[in-house]
Design a protein around this motif. Structure first.
Motif, short mmCIF file in Angstrom:
data_model
loop_
_atom_site.label_atom_id
_atom_site.label_comp_id
_atom_site.label_asym_id
_atom_site.label_seq_id
_atom_site.Cartn_x
_atom_site.Cartn_y
_atom_site.Cartn_z
N LYS A 77 -32.66 -7.74 5.05
CA LYS A 77 -33.17 -6.67 4.18
C LYS A 77 -33.11 -5.32 4.91
CE LYS A 77 -36.48 -9.46 1.59
NZ LYS A 77 -37.92 -9.72 1.39
N VAL A 78 -33.58 -5.31 6.14
CA VAL A 78 -33.58 -4.06 6.93
C VAL A 78 -32.14 -3.61 7.17
CG1 VAL A 78 -34.24 -2.98 9.12
CG2 VAL A 78 -35.78 -4.62 8.03
N TYR A 79 -31.30 -4.53 7.58
CA TYR A 79 -29.88 -4.23 7.85
C TYR A 79 -29.20 -3.69 6.59
CZ TYR A 79 -25.02 -5.14 9.20
OH TYR A 79 -23.68 -5.02 9.48
N ASP A 80 -29.44 -4.34 5.46
CA ASP A 80 -28.82 -3.89 4.21
C ASP A 80 -29.31 -2.50 3.80
OD1 ASP A 80 -27.39 -6.25 4.09
OD2 ASP A 80 -28.66 -7.16 2.53
N LYS A 81 -30.60 -2.24 3.96
CA LYS A 81 -31.14 -0.91 3.65
C LYS A 81 -30.43 0.15 4.49
CE LYS A 81 -35.92 -1.89 2.37
NZ LYS A 81 -37.32 -1.64 2.70
N HIS A 82 -30.28 -0.14 5.77
CA HIS A 82 -29.62 0.80 6.67
C HIS A 82 -28.21 1.12 6.16
CE1 HIS A 82 -28.85 2.64 10.69
NE2 HIS A 82 -27.61 2.33 10.35
N HIS A 83 -27.48 0.09 5.80
CA HIS A 83 -26.09 0.31 5.39
C HIS A 83 -25.97 0.96 4.01
CE1 HIS A 83 -24.01 -1.08 8.89
NE2 HIS A 83 -25.04 -1.88 9.04
N ILE A 84 -26.88 0.68 3.12
CA ILE A 84 -26.88 1.35 1.81
C ILE A 84 -27.14 2.84 2.01
CG2 ILE A 84 -28.19 1.62 -0.34
CD1 ILE A 84 -28.54 -1.50 -0.24
N LEU A 85 -28.13 3.17 2.83
CA LEU A 85 -28.44 4.57 3.10
C LEU A 85 -27.28 5.27 3.80
CD1 LEU A 85 -32.12 4.05 4.23
CD2 LEU A 85 -31.40 5.46 2.28
N LYS A 86 -26.76 4.62 4.83
CA LYS A 86 -25.64 5.22 5.57
C LYS A 86 -24.46 5.47 4.64
CE LYS A 86 -22.54 4.60 9.45
NZ LYS A 86 -22.06 3.72 10.50
N ASN A 87 -24.12 4.49 3.81
CA ASN A 87 -23.00 4.66 2.88
C ASN A 87 -23.25 5.82 1.92
OD1 ASN A 87 -21.40 2.64 3.92
ND2 ASN A 87 -22.14 1.09 2.51
N PHE A 88 -24.47 5.95 1.42
CA PHE A 88 -24.80 7.07 0.54
C PHE A 88 -24.57 8.40 1.25
CE2 PHE A 88 -27.82 10.22 -1.04
CZ PHE A 88 -27.49 10.26 -2.39
N PHE A 89 -25.07 8.50 2.46
CA PHE A 89 -24.94 9.75 3.21
C PHE A 89 -23.47 10.09 3.49
CE2 PHE A 89 -29.34 8.69 5.10
CZ PHE A 89 -29.97 9.26 4.02
N VAL A 90 -22.70 9.07 3.85
CA VAL A 90 -21.28 9.29 4.19
C VAL A 90 -20.45 9.49 2.94
CG1 VAL A 90 -19.22 8.21 5.20
CG2 VAL A 90 -21.41 8.08 6.40
N GLU A 91 -20.55 8.54 2.00
CA GLU A 91 -19.68 8.53 0.82
C GLU A 91 -20.00 9.62 -0.19
OE1 GLU A 91 -17.03 6.52 0.50
OE2 GLU A 91 -17.46 5.48 2.36
N VAL A 92 -21.28 9.85 -0.42
CA VAL A 92 -21.68 10.81 -1.45
C VAL A 92 -21.89 12.20 -0.88
CG1 VAL A 92 -23.44 11.37 -3.21
CG2 VAL A 92 -22.71 8.98 -2.87
N LEU A 93 -22.62 12.28 0.22
CA LEU A 93 -22.97 13.59 0.77
C LEU A 93 -21.96 14.11 1.79
CD1 LEU A 93 -26.83 13.16 1.16
CD2 LEU A 93 -25.53 14.05 -0.79
N GLY A 94 -21.06 13.25 2.26
CA GLY A 94 -20.05 13.68 3.22
C GLY A 94 -20.60 13.95 4.61
N ILE A 95 -21.68 13.27 4.97
CA ILE A 95 -22.30 13.43 6.29
C ILE A 95 -21.51 12.60 7.29
CG2 ILE A 95 -24.45 13.08 7.60
CD1 ILE A 95 -24.71 15.13 5.29
N SER A 96 -21.46 13.05 8.55
CA SER A 96 -20.76 12.27 9.58
C SER A 96 -21.44 10.92 9.76
CB SER A 96 -20.77 13.02 10.92
OG SER A 96 -22.05 12.98 11.51
N ALA A 97 -20.66 9.93 10.19
CA ALA A 97 -21.18 8.58 10.35
C ALA A 97 -22.34 8.53 11.34
CB ALA A 97 -20.07 7.63 10.77
N ASP A 98 -22.25 9.27 12.44
CA ASP A 98 -23.32 9.26 13.44
C ASP A 98 -24.62 9.83 12.89
OD1 ASP A 98 -21.74 8.08 15.37
OD2 ASP A 98 -21.24 9.95 16.38
N GLU A 99 -24.52 10.99 12.23
CA GLU A 99 -25.72 11.60 11.64
C GLU A 99 -26.28 10.73 10.52
OE1 GLU A 99 -27.31 15.78 9.64
OE2 GLU A 99 -25.18 15.58 10.11
N ALA A 100 -25.38 10.15 9.73
CA ALA A 100 -25.81 9.27 8.64
C ALA A 100 -26.56 8.06 9.18
CB ALA A 100 -24.60 8.83 7.82
N SER A 101 -26.04 7.45 10.23
CA SER A 101 -26.67 6.26 10.80
C SER A 101 -28.02 6.60 11.41
CB SER A 101 -25.75 5.64 11.86
OG SER A 101 -26.27 4.42 12.30
#
Length: 142
Positions: A77-101
């Motif tokens: 659950k924790v791992y999936d939350k992290h990746h859903i949030l990271k994907n949103f930041f990267v894919e939708v907002l165009g944030i760098s992977a490091d900052e998104a993570s």
């Protein structure tokens, strides 16, 4: 039986790191976990004891840490939350992977499932409508 509702963000971080080691089929011991999280061995020992008491992991100082079935579910659950949030930041907002993570790691502990579900749906929508996403980025983010 202790509940998992009282998991702190720190304990969730431990679970996530143990889960990642499990996914990579890499045995993980307390000392290695301390190095990965940049935390003292004593703090790691205390946290691992708490996770054992909550029946989320199996651990003794001579063997690799393993997740129980209950621990696997919570860690995923924790791992999936992290990746859903990271994907949103990267894919939708165009944030760098490091900052998104980095930001996903902070937010994953407090976000509600409702908001997470809506972010997932919106990320999927954006992936299926790249033309609208590009227009949005040009008009609002640049």
């Amino acid at each position: 039986m202790s509940g998992t509702k009282s998991l702190t963000s720190g304990l969730e971080d431990y679970l996530e790191e143990i889960y990642i080691a499990h996914l990579n089929d890499t045995p993980l011991r307390g000392a290695e976990l301390a190095r990965k999280l940049n935390i003292s061995r004593a703090s790691v020992s205390e946290a691992l004891s708490r996770l054992v008491a909550k029946e989320l992991i199996k651990y003794n100082s001579y063997e690799a840490i393993s997740l129980t079935n209950k621990g696997f579910t919570e860690a995923k659950k924790v791992y999936d939350k992290h990746h859903i949030l990271k994907n949103f930041f990267v894919e939708v907002l165009g944030i760098s992977a490091d900052e998104a993570s980095e930001n996903a790691c902070k937010i994953e502990h407090i976000i509600s499932q409702n908001i997470l579900d809506k972010m997932t749906s919106f990320t999927d929508f954006c992936k299926n409508h790249k033309d609208l996403l590009e227009k949005y980025r040009k008009e609002t983010l640049d």
